[in-house]
Write a protein that holds these residues in place. Structure first.
Motif, PDB file in Angstrom:
ATOM      1  N   TYR A 272      69.771  31.476 -62.275  1.00 26.24           N
ATOM      2  CA  TYR A 272      70.414  32.578 -62.988  1.00 26.24           C
ATOM      3  C   TYR A 272      69.424  33.727 -63.159  1.00 26.24           C
ATOM      4  O   TYR A 272      68.266  33.516 -63.532  1.00 26.24           O
ATOM      5  N   PHE A 273      69.913  34.937 -62.860  1.00 26.78           N
ATOM      6  CA  PHE A 273      69.080  36.142 -62.947  1.00 26.78           C
ATOM      7  C   PHE A 273      69.656  37.072 -64.026  1.00 26.78           C
ATOM      8  O   PHE A 273      70.588  37.829 -63.763  1.00 26.78           O
ATOM      9  N   PRO A 274      69.126  37.009 -65.246  1.00 25.55           N
ATOM     10  CA  PRO A 274      69.699  37.803 -66.336  1.00 25.55           C
ATOM     11  C   PRO A 274      69.345  39.291 -66.284  1.00 25.55           C
ATOM     12  O   PRO A 274      69.946  40.093 -67.007  1.00 25.55           O
ATOM     13  N   ARG A 275      68.355  39.675 -65.460  1.00 27.85           N
ATOM     14  CA  ARG A 275      67.962  41.092 -65.382  1.00 27.85           C
ATOM     15  C   ARG A 275      68.318  41.644 -63.989  1.00 27.85           C
ATOM     16  O   ARG A 275      67.496  42.233 -63.296  1.00 27.85           O
ATOM     17  N   PHE A 276      69.570  41.476 -63.640  1.00 23.26           N
ATOM     18  CA  PHE A 276      70.104  41.898 -62.349  1.00 23.26           C
ATOM     19  C   PHE A 276      71.009  43.108 -62.583  1.00 23.26           C
ATOM     20  O   PHE A 276      71.835  43.100 -63.504  1.00 23.26           O
ATOM     21  N   PHE A 277      70.869  44.147 -61.752  1.00 21.48           N
ATOM     22  CA  PHE A 277      71.536  45.426 -62.001  1.00 21.48           C
ATOM     23  C   PHE A 277      72.406  45.851 -60.820  1.00 21.48           C
ATOM     24  O   PHE A 277      72.116  45.552 -59.665  1.00 21.48           O
ATOM     25  N   GLN A 278      73.462  46.576 -61.139  1.00 20.06           N
ATOM     26  CA  GLN A 278      74.338  47.122 -60.101  1.00 20.06           C
ATOM     27  C   GLN A 278      73.632  48.243 -59.344  1.00 20.06           C
ATOM     28  O   GLN A 278      72.791  48.951 -59.885  1.00 20.06           O
ATOM     29  N   GLN A 279      74.029  48.420 -58.073  1.00 22.43           N
ATOM     30  CA  GLN A 279      73.507  49.517 -57.247  1.00 22.43           C
ATOM     31  C   GLN A 279      74.630  50.178 -56.454  1.00 22.43           C
ATOM     32  O   GLN A 279      74.409  50.655 -55.345  1.00 22.43           O
ATOM     33  N   VAL A 280      75.808  50.237 -57.037  1.00 23.79           N
ATOM     34  CA  VAL A 280      76.959  50.796 -56.330  1.00 23.79           C
ATOM     35  C   VAL A 280      76.999  52.310 -56.451  1.00 23.79           C
ATOM     36  O   VAL A 280      76.310  52.909 -57.284  1.00 23.79           O
ATOM     37  N   LEU A 492      74.518  48.599 -67.141  1.00 18.06           N
ATOM     38  CA  LEU A 492      74.188  48.455 -65.723  1.00 18.06           C
ATOM     39  C   LEU A 492      73.921  47.020 -65.294  1.00 18.06           C
ATOM     40  O   LEU A 492      73.903  46.722 -64.098  1.00 18.06           O
ATOM     41  N   ARG A 493      73.723  46.116 -66.233  1.00 16.31           N
ATOM     42  CA  ARG A 493      73.434  44.723 -65.860  1.00 16.31           C
ATOM     43  C   ARG A 493      74.711  43.972 -65.497  1.00 16.31           C
ATOM     44  O   ARG A 493      75.681  43.967 -66.255  1.00 16.31           O
ATOM     45  N   VAL A 494      74.688  43.343 -64.336  1.00 13.14           N
ATOM     46  CA  VAL A 494      75.773  42.463 -63.901  1.00 13.14           C
ATOM     47  C   VAL A 494      75.143  41.114 -63.547  1.00 13.14           C
ATOM     48  O   VAL A 494      73.968  41.049 -63.182  1.00 13.14           O
ATOM     49  N   PRO A 495      75.882  40.020 -63.673  1.00 12.17           N
ATOM     50  CA  PRO A 495      75.257  38.708 -63.461  1.00 12.17           C
ATOM     51  C   PRO A 495      75.036  38.391 -61.988  1.00 12.17           C
ATOM     52  O   PRO A 495      75.769  38.851 -61.113  1.00 12.17           O
ATOM     53  N   LEU A 496      74.009  37.613 -61.717  1.00 11.69           N
ATOM     54  CA  LEU A 496      73.800  36.977 -60.424  1.00 11.69           C
ATOM     55  C   LEU A 496      73.458  35.518 -60.684  1.00 11.69           C
ATOM     56  O   LEU A 496      72.525  35.213 -61.434  1.00 11.69           O
ATOM     57  N   LEU A 497      74.232  34.634 -60.059  1.00 10.75           N
ATOM     58  CA  LEU A 497      74.042  33.196 -60.218  1.00 10.75           C
ATOM     59  C   LEU A 497      74.154  32.554 -58.839  1.00 10.75           C
ATOM     60  O   LEU A 497      75.116  32.810 -58.104  1.00 10.75           O
ATOM     61  N   ILE A 498      73.154  31.764 -58.475  1.00  9.21           N
ATOM     62  CA  ILE A 498      73.153  31.081 -57.185  1.00  9.21           C
ATOM     63  C   ILE A 498      73.154  29.575 -57.437  1.00  9.21           C
ATOM     64  O   ILE A 498      72.271  29.047 -58.125  1.00  9.21           O
ATOM     65  N   VAL A 499      74.161  28.889 -56.869  1.00  6.90           N
ATOM     66  CA  VAL A 499      74.323  27.452 -57.075  1.00  6.90           C
ATOM     67  C   VAL A 499      74.330  26.760 -55.717  1.00  6.90           C
ATOM     68  O   VAL A 499      75.100  27.131 -54.823  1.00  6.90           O
ATOM     69  N   ALA A 500      73.478  25.758 -55.555  1.00  4.63           N
ATOM     70  CA  ALA A 500      73.461  24.919 -54.356  1.00  4.63           C
ATOM     71  C   ALA A 500      73.215  23.494 -54.824  1.00  4.63           C
ATOM     72  O   ALA A 500      72.061  23.057 -54.932  1.00  4.63           O
ATOM     73  N   PRO A 501      74.286  22.779 -55.173  1.00  2.00           N
ATOM     74  CA  PRO A 501      74.131  21.441 -55.772  1.00  2.00           C
ATOM     75  C   PRO A 501      73.235  20.532 -54.929  1.00  2.00           C
ATOM     76  O   PRO A 501      73.416  20.386 -53.718  1.00  2.00           O
ATOM     77  N   GLY A 502      72.244  19.992 -55.575  1.00  2.00           N
ATOM     78  CA  GLY A 502      71.328  19.079 -54.902  1.00  2.00           C
ATOM     79  C   GLY A 502      70.206  19.750 -54.149  1.00  2.00           C
ATOM     80  O   GLY A 502      69.277  19.075 -53.693  1.00  2.00           O
ATOM     81  N   ALA A 503      70.269  21.079 -53.996  1.00  2.11           N
ATOM     82  CA  ALA A 503      69.240  21.783 -53.228  1.00  2.11           C
ATOM     83  C   ALA A 503      68.393  22.703 -54.089  1.00  2.11           C
ATOM     84  O   ALA A 503      67.224  22.935 -53.775  1.00  2.11           O
ATOM     85  N   LEU A 504      68.962  23.239 -55.150  1.00  2.00           N
ATOM     86  CA  LEU A 504      68.241  24.162 -56.026  1.00  2.00           C
ATOM     87  C   LEU A 504      68.214  23.607 -57.443  1.00  2.00           C
ATOM     88  O   LEU A 504      69.259  23.267 -58.010  1.00  2.00           O
ATOM     89  N   GLU A 505      67.005  23.559 -57.997  1.00  2.00           N
ATOM     90  CA  GLU A 505      66.874  23.139 -59.386  1.00  2.00           C
ATOM     91  C   GLU A 505      67.335  24.262 -60.313  1.00  2.00           C
ATOM     92  O   GLU A 505      67.003  25.437 -60.078  1.00  2.00           O
ATOM     93  N   PRO A 506      68.081  23.941 -61.354  1.00  2.82           N
ATOM     94  CA  PRO A 506      68.511  24.984 -62.295  1.00  2.82           C
ATOM     95  C   PRO A 506      67.309  25.667 -62.932  1.00  2.82           C
ATOM     96  O   PRO A 506      66.338  25.018 -63.315  1.00  2.82           O
ATOM     97  N   GLN A 507      67.363  26.986 -63.009  1.00  2.00           N
ATOM     98  CA  GLN A 507      66.310  27.751 -63.670  1.00  2.00           C
ATOM     99  C   GLN A 507      66.802  29.172 -63.943  1.00  2.00           C
ATOM    100  O   GLN A 507      67.764  29.638 -63.318  1.00  2.00           O
ATOM    101  N   THR A 508      66.152  29.815 -64.871  1.00  2.00           N
ATOM    102  CA  THR A 508      66.410  31.222 -65.155  1.00  2.00           C
ATOM    103  C   THR A 508      65.207  32.030 -64.690  1.00  2.00           C
ATOM    104  O   THR A 508      64.071  31.716 -65.065  1.00  2.00           O
ATOM    105  N   ILE A 509      65.457  33.041 -63.855  1.00  2.00           N
ATOM    106  CA  ILE A 509      64.384  33.879 -63.317  1.00  2.00           C
ATOM    107  C   ILE A 509      64.528  35.278 -63.893  1.00  2.00           C
ATOM    108  O   ILE A 509      65.564  35.929 -63.723  1.00  2.00           O
ATOM    109  N   GLU A 510      63.501  35.741 -64.574  1.00  2.00           N
ATOM    110  CA  GLU A 510      63.559  37.021 -65.286  1.00  2.00           C
ATOM    111  C   GLU A 510      63.230  38.221 -64.402  1.00  2.00           C
ATOM    112  O   GLU A 510      63.175  39.348 -64.896  1.00  2.00           O
ATOM    113  N   ALA A 511      63.007  37.998 -63.122  1.00  2.00           N
ATOM    114  CA  ALA A 511      62.687  39.109 -62.227  1.00  2.00           C
ATOM    115  C   ALA A 511      63.824  40.129 -62.203  1.00  2.00           C
ATOM    116  O   ALA A 511      65.001  39.775 -62.216  1.00  2.00           O
ATOM    117  N   VAL A 512      63.471  41.407 -62.165  1.00  2.00           N
ATOM    118  CA  VAL A 512      64.465  42.468 -62.028  1.00  2.00           C
ATOM    119  C   VAL A 512      65.005  42.466 -60.601  1.00  2.00           C
ATOM    120  O   VAL A 512      64.244  42.349 -59.629  1.00  2.00           O
TER     121      VAL A 512
END
Length: 633
Positions: A272-280, A492-512
């Motif tokens: 999960y990326f909580p500091r993800f922004f739109q660029q439209v 301007l913040r919109v969510p980004l969430l990447i899920v790959a069951p069994g391949a990615l460990e759950p984590q929150t990444i604060e990167a912009v």
């Protein structure tokens, strides 16, 4: 007062001067800072230049000519007000190419339109009635033929006003912030200047825009084998784009009730990326489709689908197709909406599913509901997977669209009374429904046996609540919910969430991050190399420092870095910095707690250069083949 003075004050020149003065002050009060003298200084010369031409060139129907100028200027001022209330920037003639989309989004237009704004047309309606019913008005409208001396005076007035307008325009052309430039030039002068100069932008030579050059401007170091390389390789890749979905909704409660319970649980299962922004840009939803699939920036004006739809765009669908994927996209409206009939072939989708496929089943707003979108799309994905086909798919949700007037039978969110009938309340209701529908998508994917073998990318396309159009009541409700004043960071913040069951460990990444970063991040996870590709985003799993150039919703020259949102004034030095930690706005020379500048002029110049590089690169791409993108029914 002698008769000549009285006659002059009753003349069309004087009357229409007063009327248009009221109107340009009305527009300025909405868009600019409410300066008393600036609108008069910048806008009156353009009005008098037009009136001087009328006096110089017309004898008969002179008042009709004044009324036509009044109508044209009024339409410009009205368009400026309405566009600003949603996008936060100044409308230009490019937007008229989007006029065909208005009937589709008329609900959004009406929601933004305060009855006060319609008063700008009141004089034209009154004059039309007087002309039809009152002989005295028609006699006033019939002016005597002017003398030669009068015409000479009109010619001199035109030349003087023209020179004044030029002196307002030419010195201010270097201002990249559209709002500041229009304020300094005057709205009409700005619009005319854009019409005359917009096709003259200087482009970089194609050889200049290389992957290495973009990396240099973004200050991205070279790496070896990136972390998470091919972590989800060989899986189906599924994008779910959520309409008008903002990050502030996640973990938000209204009197103890969750707004988005499905996403709240799901982000504990993925990255999960909580500091993800739109660029439209002007294309909003279609721009998000374009940017997420190409990692290219939006055009200087107009929707990407319209401006770049004839280009052979490098894209994730094309890269995955080359690796044996069937690439498909699902959208419940007509494919012609926002020129997707050009965008989808340009992006290289093998086929698209639109209104013809969904057949308006369970219609909401623009097409079939999100529930139908997910049910029928997953069934199609399963059919492809059962044939042994790897699939890359885009699913574009639409039910939670501005102005968020969700049908009553879809409303399952029992809001407190203070939220009912408010824009904020309607937004919460719609997005609660969108979240619930997303839960059905997850259930359908699991039932179809697709969930465990997919890389699922869920992101918001753009904001839903513009700061520019909120009422005092809306702002108060948002402050109650958020515990702070709602501002650019929240909008301007919109969510980004990447899920790959069994391949990615759950984590929150604060990167912009921003929309341009989706493609590089997914490419890394899918094991797709981008070594020779020009991309303006970066892999968010491997790079934690970012520079996001922003256009639309903030003026050109704005950017987001790791610490703040920057909005320029007439340049960098008089810009405003909005810290991402929620601090109060500060000046461009401000420093953080560590003593380092929050923003730098180098970042400002690099953000502008990234936009120029992207537009230069795309403008000089070859045209796409005319065929491509089969429609499925």
């Amino acid at each position: 007062m002698n008769e000549r003075v009285r006659e002059a004050l009753r003349s069309p020149f004087a009357v229409f001067t007063v009327l248009l003065t009221i109107k340009f002050y009305m527009a300025s009060s909405v868009v600019f800072d409410g300066s008393v003298w600036n609108p008069l200084i910048t806008s009156l010369p353009s009005v008098w230049a037009a009136f001087a031409l009328i006096e110089l060139l017309t004898d008969k129907r002179k008042t009709l000519a004044y009324a036509i100028v009044d109508l044209i200027y009024t339409c410009v001022y009205f368009a400026v007000i309405m566009y600003y209330k949603y996008f936060g920037i100044i409308v230009t003639y490019h937007a008229f190419s989007q006029i065909g989309q208005v009937k589709e989004v008329k609900g959004s237009v009406f929601q933004l339109m305060h009855p006060y704004f319609l008063l700008i047309f009141a004089d034209l309606v009154i004059m039309a009635l007087l002309a039809a019913r009152h002989r005295g008005f028609r006699r006033w409208a019939s002016r005597p033929r002017p003398s030669r001396a009068y015409r000479m005076g009109a010619a001199v007035l035109f030349l003087v006003m023209f020179v004044i307008c030029a002196l307002q325009v030419v010195p201010n052309r270097g201002i990249v912030n559209e709002l500041a430039r229009a304020e300094r030039m005057g709205i009409i002068n700005y619009e005319v200047d854009i019409m005359l100069t917009s096709r003259r932008e200087a482009l970089h030579e194609p050889s200049v825009v290389t992957p290495a050059a973009v990396r240099e401007v973004k200050r991205l170091p070279q790496t070896g084998v990136p972390a998470y390389w091919s972590a989800a390789g060989g899986r189906h890749v599924i994008f779910v784009q959520l309409e008008a979905f903002q990050t502030i909704l996640l973990d938000l409660e209204v009197d103890g009730v969750e707004v988005t319970p499905v996403l709240n649980r799901l982000k504990e299962e993925g990255v999960y990326f909580p500091r993800f922004f739109q660029q439209v840009g002007a294309g909003n939803t279609s721009d998000a489709e374009y940017t997420a699939n190409t990692s290219l920036l939006t055009p200087p004006a107009g929707a990407a689908s319209e401006t770049y739809g004839d280009k052979a765009l490098p894209s994730l669908p094309k890269l995955l197709h080359a690796r044996g994927y069937e690439t498909v996209t699902f959208h419940t409206n007509d494919v012609k909406f926002w020129h997707r009939n050009a965008l989808y072939p340009a992006l290289g989708f093998d086929r698209y599913y639109d209104q013809q496929f969904f057949r308006d089943e369970d219609f909401v707003h623009f097409g079939s509901s999100d529930e139908v979108l997910y049910r029928k799309s997953v069934a199609e994905l399963k059919a492809l997977a059962d044939e042994g086909q790897k699939v890359y798919a885009n699913l574009i949700s639409m039910s939670a669209h501005h102005p968020f007037n969700l049908p009553a039978h879809k409303d399952t969110f029992d809001l407190p009374e203070r939220f009912r009938g408010t824009f904020v309340g309607d937004y919460l209701r719609s997005q609660h429904y969108a979240d619930k529908a997303l839960g059905l998508f997850i259930e359908e994917m699991k039932a179809a046996g697709l969930w465990e073998n997919s890389l699922i990318v869920i992101y918001g396309d753009h904001m839903g609540m513009p700061v520019y159009s909120l009422t005092k009541e809306d702002r108060s409700l948002l402050k109650e919910l958020l515990g702070r004043t709602y501002g650019y960071y929240d909008m301007l913040r919109v969510p980004l969430l990447i899920v790959a069951p069994g391949a990615l460990e759950p984590q929150t990444i604060e990167a912009v991050g921003g929309h341009t970063d989706i493609m590089p991040t997914v490419a890394n996870l899918a094991g797709v190399r981008l070594d020779g590709s020009v991309v303006f985003g970066q892999d968010l799993l491997n790079y934690r420092s970012n520079l996001l150039p922003i256009r639309y919703y903030l003026p050109t020259g704005s950017f987001i870095n790791d610490h703040a949102i920057f909005v320029p004034g007439e340049g960098f030095g008089d810009g405003t910095v909005y810290p991402l930690d929620g601090g109060k706005p500060v000046g461009a020379d401000s420093v953080g707690a560590d003593g380092a500048p929050l923003v730098t002029e180098d970042e400002y110049r690099r953000a502008l250069d990234l936009f120029r590089m992207s537009h230069s690169y795309i403008s000089q791409l070859p045209e796409r083949p005319k065929e491509g993108g089969r429609q499925s029914s």
